[in-house]
Design a protein around this motif. Structure first.
Motif, PDB file in Angstrom:
ATOM      1  N   ARG A   4       0.816  -1.220   0.000  1.00 34.67           N
ATOM      2  CA  ARG A   4       0.000   0.000   0.000  1.00 34.67           C
ATOM      3  C   ARG A   4       0.849   1.270   0.000  1.00 34.67           C
ATOM      4  N   LEU A   5       2.135   1.152   0.355  1.00 33.16           N
ATOM      5  CA  LEU A   5       2.968   2.342   0.570  1.00 33.16           C
ATOM      6  C   LEU A   5       4.268   2.261  -0.221  1.00 33.16           C
ATOM      7  N   ASP A   6       4.639   3.386  -0.757  1.00 28.83           N
ATOM      8  CA  ASP A   6       5.980   3.571  -1.335  1.00 28.83           C
ATOM      9  C   ASP A   6       6.578   4.762  -0.597  1.00 28.83           C
ATOM     10  N   CYS A   7       7.454   4.495   0.359  1.00 31.25           N
ATOM     11  CA  CYS A   7       7.935   5.540   1.281  1.00 31.25           C
ATOM     12  C   CYS A   7       9.457   5.495   1.353  1.00 31.25           C
ATOM     13  N   VAL A   8      10.077   6.652   1.153  1.00 33.84           N
ATOM     14  CA  VAL A   8      11.538   6.772   1.212  1.00 33.84           C
ATOM     15  C   VAL A   8      11.896   8.053   1.964  1.00 33.84           C
ATOM     16  N   GLY A   9      12.792   7.939   2.939  1.00 35.00           N
ATOM     17  CA  GLY A   9      13.295   9.104   3.663  1.00 35.00           C
ATOM     18  C   GLY A   9      14.813   9.127   3.653  1.00 35.00           C
ATOM     19  N   ARG A  10      15.367  10.322   3.652  1.00 36.39           N
ATOM     20  CA  ARG A  10      16.830  10.440   3.639  1.00 36.39           C
ATOM     21  C   ARG A  10      17.232  11.747   4.320  1.00 36.39           C
ATOM     22  N   MET A  11      18.265  11.679   5.155  1.00 37.76           N
ATOM     23  CA  MET A  11      18.818  12.885   5.782  1.00 37.76           C
ATOM     24  C   MET A  11      20.308  12.946   5.512  1.00 37.76           C
ATOM     25  N   ARG A  12      20.772  14.088   5.074  1.00 40.17           N
ATOM     26  CA  ARG A  12      22.205  14.310   4.887  1.00 40.17           C
ATOM     27  C   ARG A  12      22.634  15.404   5.862  1.00 40.17           C
ATOM     28  N   VAL A  55       8.101   7.915  10.688  1.00 40.61           N
ATOM     29  CA  VAL A  55       6.921   7.452   9.977  1.00 40.61           C
ATOM     30  C   VAL A  55       6.619   6.032  10.463  1.00 40.61           C
ATOM     31  N   PHE A  56       5.364   5.804  10.878  1.00 44.49           N
ATOM     32  CA  PHE A  56       4.985   4.482  11.392  1.00 44.49           C
ATOM     33  C   PHE A  56       3.465   4.338  11.332  1.00 44.49           C
ATOM     34  N   LEU A  57       2.990   3.105  11.413  1.00 43.77           N
ATOM     35  CA  LEU A  57       1.564   2.798  11.419  1.00 43.77           C
ATOM     36  C   LEU A  57       1.028   2.847  12.842  1.00 43.77           C
ATOM     37  N   LEU A  58      -0.027   3.658  13.051  1.00 41.55           N
ATOM     38  CA  LEU A  58      -0.701   3.662  14.351  1.00 41.55           C
ATOM     39  C   LEU A  58      -1.536   2.395  14.518  1.00 41.55           C
ATOM     40  N   ASP A  59      -2.171   2.001  13.442  1.00 39.04           N
ATOM     41  CA  ASP A  59      -2.896   0.734  13.409  1.00 39.04           C
ATOM     42  C   ASP A  59      -2.842   0.227  11.976  1.00 39.04           C
ATOM     43  N   GLU A  60      -3.666  -0.694  11.636  1.00 39.68           N
ATOM     44  CA  GLU A  60      -3.579  -1.332  10.330  1.00 39.68           C
ATOM     45  C   GLU A  60      -3.830  -0.367   9.177  1.00 39.68           C
ATOM     46  N   HIS A  61      -4.588   0.716   9.416  1.00 46.48           N
ATOM     47  CA  HIS A  61      -5.021   1.568   8.314  1.00 46.48           C
ATOM     48  C   HIS A  61      -4.611   3.040   8.470  1.00 46.48           C
ATOM     49  N   HIS A  62      -3.846   3.378   9.476  1.00 48.06           N
ATOM     50  CA  HIS A  62      -3.508   4.791   9.697  1.00 48.06           C
ATOM     51  C   HIS A  62      -1.987   4.970   9.806  1.00 48.06           C
ATOM     52  N   LEU A  63      -1.492   5.789   8.933  1.00 47.53           N
ATOM     53  CA  LEU A  63      -0.043   6.081   8.880  1.00 47.53           C
ATOM     54  C   LEU A  63       0.213   7.454   9.484  1.00 47.53           C
ATOM     55  N   LEU A  66       7.885  12.288  21.294  1.00 45.81           N
ATOM     56  CA  LEU A  66       6.933  11.893  20.257  1.00 45.81           C
ATOM     57  C   LEU A  66       6.630  10.400  20.316  1.00 45.81           C
ATOM     58  N   ARG A  67       7.657   9.590  20.448  1.00 43.10           N
ATOM     59  CA  ARG A  67       7.462   8.141  20.439  1.00 43.10           C
ATOM     60  C   ARG A  67       6.861   7.634  21.750  1.00 43.10           C
ATOM     61  N   ALA A  68       6.910   8.454  22.779  1.00 48.39           N
ATOM     62  CA  ALA A  68       6.302   8.066  24.051  1.00 48.39           C
ATOM     63  C   ALA A  68       4.795   8.292  24.068  1.00 48.39           C
ATOM     64  N   GLN A  69       4.251   8.971  23.046  1.00 46.94           N
ATOM     65  CA  GLN A  69       2.812   9.220  22.993  1.00 46.94           C
ATOM     66  C   GLN A  69       2.084   7.881  22.794  1.00 46.94           C
ATOM     67  N   PRO A  70       0.985   7.694  23.481  1.00 48.58           N
ATOM     68  CA  PRO A  70       0.236   6.429  23.321  1.00 48.58           C
ATOM     69  C   PRO A  70      -0.303   6.280  21.901  1.00 48.58           C
ATOM     70  N   ARG A  71      -0.176   5.088  21.355  1.00 48.04           N
ATOM     71  CA  ARG A  71      -0.651   4.813  20.000  1.00 48.04           C
ATOM     72  C   ARG A  71      -2.086   4.266  20.092  1.00 48.04           C
ATOM     73  N   GLN A  72      -3.025   5.118  19.777  1.00 50.10           N
ATOM     74  CA  GLN A  72      -4.424   4.743  19.904  1.00 50.10           C
ATOM     75  C   GLN A  72      -4.916   4.070  18.621  1.00 50.10           C
ATOM     76  N   PRO A  73      -5.531   2.924  18.738  1.00 49.38           N
ATOM     77  CA  PRO A  73      -6.175   2.346  17.561  1.00 49.38           C
ATOM     78  C   PRO A  73      -7.383   3.197  17.168  1.00 49.38           C
ATOM     79  N   LEU A 112      -1.511  12.564   9.366  1.00 57.01           N
ATOM     80  CA  LEU A 112      -2.126  11.261   9.590  1.00 57.01           C
ATOM     81  C   LEU A 112      -2.882  10.886   8.321  1.00 57.01           C
ATOM     82  N   LEU A 113      -2.445   9.812   7.687  1.00 57.23           N
ATOM     83  CA  LEU A 113      -3.014   9.399   6.411  1.00 57.23           C
ATOM     84  C   LEU A 113      -3.829   8.124   6.602  1.00 57.23           C
ATOM     85  N   ASP A 114      -5.116   8.192   6.204  1.00 57.56           N
ATOM     86  CA  ASP A 114      -5.991   7.025   6.247  1.00 57.56           C
ATOM     87  C   ASP A 114      -5.768   6.238   4.954  1.00 57.56           C
ATOM     88  N   LEU A 115      -5.244   5.045   5.061  1.00 55.61           N
ATOM     89  CA  LEU A 115      -4.895   4.258   3.888  1.00 55.61           C
ATOM     90  C   LEU A 115      -6.108   3.595   3.231  1.00 55.61           C
TER      91      LEU A 115
END
Length: 546
Positions: A320-328, A340-348, A373-380, A414-417
């Motif tokens: 479902r996703l084509d995702c590329v990140g880069r930092m120089r 970038v991560f999935l909160l649940d099966e359908h939300h990026l 940021l990563r300590a925030q609870p991931r709600q389905p 937040l992207l609904d897939l």
């Protein structure tokens, strides 16, 4: 004792003033008559004025040298410079007109020099113009009083004045008209310089900067290169107003060193200079060690910063996703990051951010932001205002214990897939580029919110966009649009959007590569001054299925 007087200085206006004062002192010290003083001073000032006026334009970066040898009934003046060849005696001087009204303004310098000197000669030898003028004196020159400061030279400590006078013979006294480099490392040297007044600076590395050994009145330089016949091992710069006694190689080796006490004093002076040189070398080594340690720590911090970013490849098994990140990163660690991560099966959930500032403070604030940021609870099944609440919570946490008043700009989405609905918060960040279907990229603008970490208690306004299948989103930090070339021009948003307009089937990797290529082409070798981070997200062909 009779002395030989020398004036050395760069060919610039200050040399004219110094030359006038030098010629006045010459007449006074040797008791010359008023008429002879006038003739010598007039010729000196005419020659130096012409040299400054015309010599600099013909390569007069090298210093000029005036010297006067005073004998019983004459003074021989020498003017040496390394400008373009010019023989002032080869030009015919026009006869003076019959009336004062017919006398032209200027152009009489050569006539005056020939009129007031008794003999003249010129030669161009070894790349130097060498002009000599002889002045017959109306009365015998007197021997000047013993040079002030000579008795205070370290190598003559506890040596009787009569012995010093006998050893030195005819003195050569050199005055420095303006700051100049006397010796360069690698030069062959044939004189020992005794400092009577002023200051010399000895540079072990470059003939400039703050690392030097100061050689003040009473000390000497050049003795080692004279003794061992080796090139000079350091650069020696004389400051304006310095006065030196120049002792030629033969006199120093055969007469001065023959005085028993001188050799012992010389060894003592060498030991003191070596001690100061060792201290300077030790300080430099400490600085190098400290710099190397700082470089290693910076490299380690950079590797830690890179390890905090999402691992590649991103979502390799999710069609479902084509995702590329880069930092120089730039030369030092900075404050860019993305996640970038999935909160649940359908939300990026994705975010790109840039901490204000550079270096370790920005990097540490970045680490704090990622941890919060990563300590925030991931709600389905996240709520409608999930992104706004997330940014408000992150803002409040970063405002705490923030005495340094650091902050960051961010774009969080937040992207609904399943529905392709995008809800986002832009907190003072660069607007991302959005392409829906086959349409070209456009900037995703309003709403814009304040940066994160500046004011506690903020509530963030959300924006919304609808992505179709094959919709693409390109996010970046200001290291892209503010990349500079050698002319300090910036790349800008218009050039960026022109570069990324591509076929609808272009992959995220293609887009990221295009952005970095554009920055490199625009900068054309100019040094990167800021981190560059790019994140591309595209919905895949089967984005509606899990």
């Amino acid at each position: 004792m009779i002395q030989r007087r020398v004036l050395t200085g760069p060919i610039q206006p200050s040399l004219i003033t110094a030359a006038g004062r030098w010629s006045q002192d010459l007449g006074s010290d040797f008791g010359l008559g008023d008429g002879d003083c006038f003739r010598i001073q007039l010729c000196v000032e005419e020659l130096v004025t012409n040299l400054v006026k015309y010599g600099r334009a013909s390569g007069g970066e090298q210093p000029a040298r005036l010297s006067a040898v005073v004998e019983d009934r004459r003074v021989i003046l020498h003017v040496d410079d390394r400008c373009a060849p010019f023989d002032p005696l080869a030009f015919e001087v026009a006869e003076l007109p019959g009336t004062l009204a017919e006398l032209p303004v200027g152009g009489r310098g050569l006539h005056l020099i020939r009129e007031f000197s008794d003999a003249q000669s010129y030669e161009y030898l070894g790349g130097s113009n060498r002009l000599a003028l002889t002045f017959a004196l109306d009365r015998p020159a007197r021997a000047p009083e013993r040079l002030d400061g000579l008795r205070d030279v370290d190598i003559f400590h506890q040596v009787p004045d009569a012995v010093v006078d006998a050893a030195l013979g005819v003195l050569t006294v050199q005055d420095i008209a303006d700051d100049m480099l006397l010796l360069e490392r690698g030069d062959m040297n044939s004189s020992v310089l005794l400092v009577i007044e002023g200051d010399l600076r000895v540079y072990l590395d470059r003939p400039e900067g703050d690392e030097f050994i100061s050689v003040t009145a009473g000390a000497c330089v050049g003795e080692m290169s004279v003794i061992d016949e080796q090139p000079v091992s350091a650069h020696v710069r004389a400051l304006k107003g310095t006065r030196l006694v120049m002792v030629d190689e033969e006199t120093f080796l055969s007469r001065v060193l023959a005085v028993p006490r001188v050799a012992r004093n010389l060894m003592s002076a060498q030991a003191e200079r070596m001690r100061r040189s060792d201290e300077l070398t030790i300080d430099r080594m400490r600085q190098l060690i400290s710099a190397e340690q700082a470089r290693r720590e910076m490299d380690f911090a950079r590797s830690i910063q890179a390890s905090l970013l999402p691992g590649e490849p991103l979502f390799a098994d999710d069609g479902r996703l084509d995702c590329v990140g880069r930092m120089r990163p730039a030369r030092e660690v900075g404050g860019d990051f993305y996640d970038v991560f999935l909160l649940d099966e359908h939300h990026l959930l994705f975010i790109i951010a840039d901490v204000c500032g550079k270096g370790l403070p920005a990097a540490l604030f970045m680490v704090r932001a990622i941890a919060a940021l990563r300590a925030q609870p991931r709600q389905p099944a996240p709520r409608e205002d999930h992104v706004a609440e997330l940014m408000a919570s992150l803002n409040d946490q970063l405002c705490e214990h923030n005495s340094a008043r650091q902050y960051l700009t961010a774009f969080c989405g937040l992207l609904d897939l399943q529905t392709y609905r995008l809800r986002f918060v832009n907190a003072g960040h660069n607007p991302p580029l959005l392409s829906i279907g086959d349409a070209p990229f456009v900037y995703l603008g309003e709403p814009i919110n304040p940066p994160v970490g500046m004011v506690p208690g903020l509530r963030y306004r959300m924006g919304e966009a609808q992505l179709a299948p094959a919709g693409r989103l390109l996010l970046y930090t200001d290291g892209v649009t503010e990349a500079e070339n050698d002319m300090t021009a910036m790349l800008g948003e218009e050039r960026l959007i022109t570069r990324v307009q591509s076929p609808p089937d272009a992959t995220s990797a293609t887009l990221v590569d295009a952005v970095f290529a554009e920055v490199e082409e625009f900068a054309d070798g100019a040094q990167q001054s800021d981190d560059i981070t790019v994140l591309a997200i595209a919905c895949g062909a089967d984005s509606a299925s899990p």
